[in-house]
Design a protein around this motif. Sequence first.
Motif, PDB file in Angstrom:
ATOM      1  N   THR A   1      -0.800  -9.206   1.597  1.00  0.00           N
ATOM      2  CA  THR A   1      -0.743  -7.778   1.907  1.00  0.00           C
ATOM      3  C   THR A   1      -0.157  -7.607   3.308  1.00  0.00           C
TER       4      THR A   1
ATOM      5  N   GLY B   1      -1.823   4.841   3.314  1.00  0.00           N
ATOM      6  CA  GLY B   1      -2.408   3.538   3.034  1.00  0.00           C
ATOM      7  C   GLY B   1      -3.903   3.499   3.226  1.00  0.00           C
TER       8      GLY B   1
ATOM      9  N   HIS C   1       0.829  -1.204   0.000  1.00  0.00           N
ATOM     10  CA  HIS C   1       0.000   0.000   0.000  1.00  0.00           C
ATOM     11  C   HIS C   1       0.867   1.259   0.000  1.00  0.00           C
TER      12      HIS C   1
ATOM     13  N   TRP D   1      -0.690   1.463  10.623  1.00  0.00           N
ATOM     14  CA  TRP D   1      -1.916   0.675  10.733  1.00  0.00           C
ATOM     15  C   TRP D   1      -1.809  -0.476  11.741  1.00  0.00           C
TER      16      TRP D   1
ATOM     17  N   GLU E   1      -6.071   3.792   0.880  1.00  0.00           N
ATOM     18  CA  GLU E   1      -6.497   2.895  -0.190  1.00  0.00           C
ATOM     19  C   GLU E   1      -5.534   1.718  -0.240  1.00  0.00           C
ATOM     20  N   LYS E   2      -5.997   0.566   0.217  1.00  0.00           N
ATOM     21  CA  LYS E   2      -5.132  -0.615   0.262  1.00  0.00           C
ATOM     22  C   LYS E   2      -5.361  -1.568  -0.912  1.00  0.00           C
ATOM     23  N   ASN E   3      -6.287  -1.226  -1.802  1.00  0.00           N
ATOM     24  CA  ASN E   3      -6.527  -2.023  -3.010  1.00  0.00           C
ATOM     25  C   ASN E   3      -6.907  -3.468  -2.690  1.00  0.00           C
ATOM     26  N   LEU E   4      -7.692  -3.649  -1.641  1.00  0.00           N
ATOM     27  CA  LEU E   4      -8.064  -5.009  -1.259  1.00  0.00           C
ATOM     28  C   LEU E   4      -9.082  -5.616  -2.217  1.00  0.00           C
TER      29      LEU E   4
ATOM     30  N   ASN F   1       1.208  -4.365   6.469  1.00  0.00           N
ATOM     31  CA  ASN F   1       1.370  -2.979   6.900  1.00  0.00           C
ATOM     32  C   ASN F   1       2.811  -2.760   7.357  1.00  0.00           C
TER      33      ASN F   1
END
Length: 298
Positions: free
Chosen positions: A104, A84, A80, A111, A86-89, A106
């Motif tokens: 993914t 972060g 991210h 976070w 927007e984590k594009n999950l 952090n």
Amino acid sequence: MKRTILLASLLALAAAPQWAQAKAVGHPAIPAAIFTDPPADKANPPRMEVLHIPSGGLEINGVAYLAGGAGPHPTVVLLHGLPGNEKNLDLAQAIRRAGWNCVTFNYRGSWGSPGSFSFEGNLADAKAVLAFVRDPANAAKLQIDTRKLVIAGHSMGGWVTALTAAQDPGLAGAVMISAADMGGRGAVPAAKPIITKSMSTELESLAGTSAEKMADEIIGFSPRLSFNAAVARGLSTKPLLVVTSDDGLAPLNDKLVAAIKADGGAQVTTDHETTDHSYSGKRIALEAVVISWLQGLK
């Protein structure tokens, strides 16, 4: 009854959103993984694993979205940006539906991961995560095919991706999504007040740092940790997808692509989307481009 079912099906198709009809303007056919769940596999169902990944004497937080079906599976490590939000999950889930694992995490100090946030710490964390998923015991547990391992990152994560992939010959490829050249920012005249002001809006969910510390770090490692000639040379040897948007970062990414090609890189794919930095209006297009590229890897 059959006529009624057929009519209902045709009406549903006509009312379906454009992306569900397998084509998007300016893009190839949309991969089915974006809008279709995979066939059920009771013996090997998809699942999620919470990860605690050693890095810098601490354990950072991660999540593995693991594909269904008998493994091992090709795997994407997804990074991210800053901070972060927007984590594009949604992208991670689509990647899993396409038969890939997606890991993914952090960074330290972000976070809820322990420690203090720093840009060089982010680079170290990315290397630690790659080492973690390549460990034979972890690869077996998570059903990871370490021969087909891709790193991908958005914004600051794209910067981490570029610098990490340039030094890692074992990766099968890399994906940069609106990559922000953090090292290049320190070269701006009178950089510190500009960077400090910018960083002051990026502090949510970051621990052990400040806008001033972040600005000092960026100035200190520029241009050593920028999109420099060494990075272009390292990226020229592997498949690379570079996605840009209308966020002002496209020229920097285009410059890096040109340098990679000048260094002999012949495996670069580019895509530009007319949307904002978070791809708010082009989530389906982003997923389609990334998954199509992944599926094209040998």
